[in-house]
Motif scaffolding. Structure first.
Motif, short mmCIF file in Angstrom:
data_model
loop_
_atom_site.label_atom_id
_atom_site.label_comp_id
_atom_site.label_asym_id
_atom_site.label_seq_id
_atom_site.Cartn_x
_atom_site.Cartn_y
_atom_site.Cartn_z
N ARG A 1 42.13 40.08 30.06
CA ARG A 1 41.29 39.04 30.55
C ARG A 1 40.21 38.72 29.85
NH1 ARG A 1 41.57 39.29 36.98
NH2 ARG A 1 40.13 37.29 36.68
N ASP B 1 46.13 42.27 40.33
CA ASP B 1 45.49 43.04 39.38
C ASP B 1 44.76 44.41 39.64
OD1 ASP B 1 45.77 41.20 37.15
OD2 ASP B 1 44.09 40.18 37.47
N SER C 1 48.13 48.46 38.64
CA SER C 1 48.99 47.55 37.84
C SER C 1 48.74 47.13 36.39
CB SER C 1 48.62 46.15 38.71
OG SER C 1 49.12 46.50 40.03
N THR C 2 47.26 46.99 36.22
CA THR C 2 46.77 46.70 34.95
C THR C 2 47.08 48.17 34.02
OG1 THR C 2 44.51 47.14 35.54
CG2 THR C 2 45.22 44.99 35.51
#
Length: 332
Positions: free
Chosen positions: A6, A199, A203-204
């Motif tokens: 991001r 997020d 998960s990331t």
């Protein structure tokens, strides 16, 4: 796709036997000292040549083509490129219609209607992990005091490291391959990294780790071994005002957010698909199951070179999470 992140964004490019492979980084803070020498240590950790690794030796010299001026990052995108100079493309011509089992040959051919570059696995080759390693180098520079520890803790199911050489020798002698488990640890991770739900830090991090070819399992903290524990045994009780816990069964993450304890992860990397043992598998040219003999130069244990790649993937995920957290708190 071929990009992720991001605020700390990476775009990977190249094919195994193309002219080059590399990575494009965006979101790197200006003013960070960066030179080709900074990449040397981690690139050497990934380099082939040792027991159980491919005999394909590349120079692996990084070319910094943008985003650095007078030895410091400018804030502009950074392009890092590695030339391919040692290729033997003819070794792979028979795999167009007779794809390797457990490899991306078949799925790539179907997805891209046969237009994919199949040489050396093309865009699916472990060669592209050079970009991930180099992005990890930059990510670590932005993570300040975070310290990484990575090691091989199991090879072909064996946890006694004194037997690893024997396992590798047998795999090489038998023209076979082996996989194993890598332990990753990140120390001094700030509290508050990660966002709820989609997020979450698990998960990331997992997204990056599963992007590394050959990864088939990721565990945080005690992982699946926690199934044997009751809540009273699994829970990590706090022992001081800084959030330090007596145990770390959750792997340093609660509610998808770092809690200040070490991030602890275990990653399973499968055996290298390309082996020299003849295998009975379907030929799309002859329309039957027949013997496939794989030529070329391959790793008996790709996990040996994947350790630093997985460490880099963890660093990339943490770097992006840190920038997001800093932006949320209006920190520079």
């Amino acid at each position: 796709m071929n990009h992720i992140g991001r605020l700390f964004q990476i775009n990977i490019f190249g094919e195994s036997h193309g002219s080059s492979v590399g990575i494009l980084l965006d979101g790197v803070k200006p003013g960070i000292e960066l030179s080709c020498e900074d990449f040397y240590t981690d690139i050497q950790r990934r380099k082939s040549g040792g027991k159980g690794t491919t005999p394909r030796i590349e120079a692996d010299e990084v070319h910094i083509e943008s985003g650095v001026f007078n030895g410091k990052t400018t804030g502009a995108p950074i392009l890092l490129r590695f030339l391919n100079t040692n290729t033997k493309s003819k070794d792979y011509s028979n795999l167009v219609n007779h794809p390797r089992p457990s490899h991306a040959d078949f799925t790539a051919m179907k997805k891209y209607n046969g237009f994919n570059d199949y040489r050396g696995g093309g865009h699916f080759s472990g060669r592209l992990t050079l970009g991930i390693v180099s992005a990890g180098v930059v990510a670590k520079k932005m993570l300040d005091d975070v310290v990484f520890e990575s090691k091989l803790i199991s090879l072909c199911g064996e946890k006694d490291q004194s037997k690893f050489n024997e396992i590798l020798d047998k795999a090489i002698e038998n023209h076979d391959s082996v996989g194993g488990i890598v332990s990753l640890k990140a120390k001094n991770v700030p509290i508050g990294l990660g966002e709820p739900y989609f997020d979450s830090l698990e998960s990331t991090i997992s997204h990056l780790l599963f992007s590394v070819g050959g990864v088939k399992g990721v565990e945080f903290g005690i992982g699946f071994n926690g199934e044997n524990l009751k809540g009273s045994e699994f829970n990590d009780c706090f022992i001081n005002e800084f959030g330090k816990t007596k145990t770390n069964n959750n792997g340093g993450i609660n509610g998808g957010i770092s809690n200040g304890n070490d991030i602890e992860i275990k990653v399973f990397v499968k055996p290298t698909p390309s082996i020299s043992i003849p295998q009975e598998t379907y030929s799309f040219k002859e329309h039957n199951v027949r013997e496939l003999v794989i030529e070329g130069r391959h790793d008996a244990a790709i996990i040996l070179r994947a350790i630093v790649v997985l460490e880099a993937a963890l660093a990339i995920a943490l770097c992006d999470a840190m920038l997001i957290n800093n932006a949320y708190k209006n920190k520079a």
